[in-house]
Design a protein around this motif. Sequence first.
Motif, PDB file in Angstrom:
ATOM      1  N   GLU A  31       9.295   2.808  -0.683  1.00  0.00           N
ATOM      2  CA  GLU A  31       8.362   1.711  -0.884  1.00  0.00           C
ATOM      3  C   GLU A  31       7.218   1.850   0.106  1.00  0.00           C
ATOM      4  O   GLU A  31       7.235   2.719   0.990  1.00  0.00           O
ATOM      5  CB  GLU A  31       9.080   0.357  -0.680  1.00  0.00           C
ATOM      6  N   ALA A  32       6.248   0.911  -0.044  1.00  0.00           N
ATOM      7  CA  ALA A  32       5.080   0.942   0.848  1.00  0.00           C
ATOM      8  C   ALA A  32       5.475   0.703   2.296  1.00  0.00           C
ATOM      9  O   ALA A  32       4.844   1.239   3.223  1.00  0.00           O
ATOM     10  CB  ALA A  32       4.064  -0.104   0.398  1.00  0.00           C
ATOM     11  N   ASP A  33       6.558  -0.036   2.509  1.00  0.00           N
ATOM     12  CA  ASP A  33       6.986  -0.305   3.886  1.00  0.00           C
ATOM     13  C   ASP A  33       7.884   0.787   4.436  1.00  0.00           C
ATOM     14  O   ASP A  33       8.418   0.680   5.541  1.00  0.00           O
ATOM     15  CB  ASP A  33       7.683  -1.666   3.971  1.00  0.00           C
TER      16      ASP A  33
END
Length: 601
Positions: A118-120
């Motif tokens: 994911e983006a995180d």
Amino acid sequence: MDVTERNHAQQALRAEKDRAEITLASIGDGVITTDASGHVESINETAQLMTGFTMEQALGQHIDEVFRLSDEPVSRNVDPGGERDTISGALQLPAPDVLLHRSGERYAIEYTASAIREADGSAAGCVLVFRDVTETRNLRHQISWHARHDPLTGVYSRSAMAERLTHAIFVSRNRQSLLAVCMLDLDHFQAVNDAYGNRLGDRLLKETAKRLSAFALGPSETVARMGGDEFVLLLGDQPDLASIEARLAALLAQLSTPYAIDDRTVRTTVSIGAAVFPHDDANPDTLLRHADQAMCQAKSLGRNQVHFFDVQRDHAVQTHHTRQTRIAQALLRGELVLHYQPKVNLRTGAMIGVEALLRWQHPEQGLLGPQHVLPLIENTDLEAELGEWVLREALMQMRVWTRAGAQWEVSVNVAAAHFHRPRFVERLKELLLACPEIDPRRLELEILESAALDDIEEMRGVMRECQDLGVRFALDDFGTDFSSLSYLKRLPAETIKIDQSFVRGLLQGGDDATLISAIVGLAKAFKRHVLAEGVETPEQAARLLELGCERAQGFGIARPMPAADVLGWARARHAGLAATPSAPSPAPLPAGSLHRPTSAA
């Protein structure tokens, strides 16, 4: 967000999903994606074909159930749900493995496994990309196999043998054991091809290779085909020479057992040459060459046997070769010359001709006789090359004497290797045409009786062709071999030369006088001239005349001399005869050596 915006967002997501599915379907590689727990979320068509799972069967299954590897589960390589993430998502090198299809079929594959984040940065799953490399791997294996193996027989090739031999020498040196490098050649293989065809010949090579491979089962033993019907066998880690001899004797027996090929029984044998390391402490190429030389020797000794390379004998051969090279250099440098020994009529004392005899004017050793040259080049191309040079030199000298008014006959010894050359008669004709002022009847070619008897019909044919040119022949050393009336009748030589060994014993009361009398009688019966060699004393000359032999040469008459001295000697002899009214019979001989003559050889 209102309904319109939501619908647009959903449509955009569906369109993106559709594009992703279309993209995955069009990719030639298999692609499988999973969620964070390792369960399949998507599988493209290529992956379905390679795994045997349809989309419906694969969705929700754990990746290890769908993507089954022969080595270890793929989940060991990527763990998207935990902290152990060996594959960071960056470009990875493909890992080779074998993929198991649901049906049990196996595919050689290369694959990469990367985490989806994911983006995180949190793990959302993984993606597997794999391709079928079965054909590529098989092709690579075939190329590698063919590079190292003989395509007909399946044993090692020449290049692979070179590697194995280098390693075997290293092992032999470290273990202080013996290594036998053996060259094998099928006896009369060409005859098998001629009789039964190449197809059966190839089958015979295959069967021979099978027997060799079954024989050489040890870890230090190797078989290779060098080409044609030649094989190489390495027998490493041998304790002694007796062990090698025993192994090769067993191999000879095994390979001589008849072969059943199709409906035929083919019998053949092999000749084996062996070079043993470190007795023969040579490099790989030299060991193979030595084994090949030994194999050729085995064939020359009768075939179907083993011959070991003799290092000491090879040194002698190398020395012999060096001497041959030196003789070739002497010919090019003009160190070889002709001396001429007069031949006379014993009753009148008149000179009737000369014999051309080879000498080597060595720059360090002085004047050397033919025994320092001829034995070293016997049955070589150099022997024939030297023979042609002698003919050319003798004819050139005859031109000089002809211009001085001397019409002697000149005898030239011709070796069998030279005489049997395909273009001998043509070359002789060319040499005679280059000297038109010389009557070809003044040229006499001397051939050894032993050489004439080797192939009497061929010899007779060549002699007739030369005689058609006008050239005459003398049969040298007559009586020293198996002479017979039929041989004398079939060989059209104009002159018979009595060997000097009979002349030496002429006055000793043995059988030599009887033999000479018989030869003279044969010569008269067949209307041939007869000439005695090696006459050294007046007593020998007188006895020869009593027996009916009027022509002679030898040290008692004159030693061989340079061409420049012959005219002076002939004039002095003529003057001496003219000054002696009613010369006794035989004509007096000048003082000569009583040693055994060597110049007439």
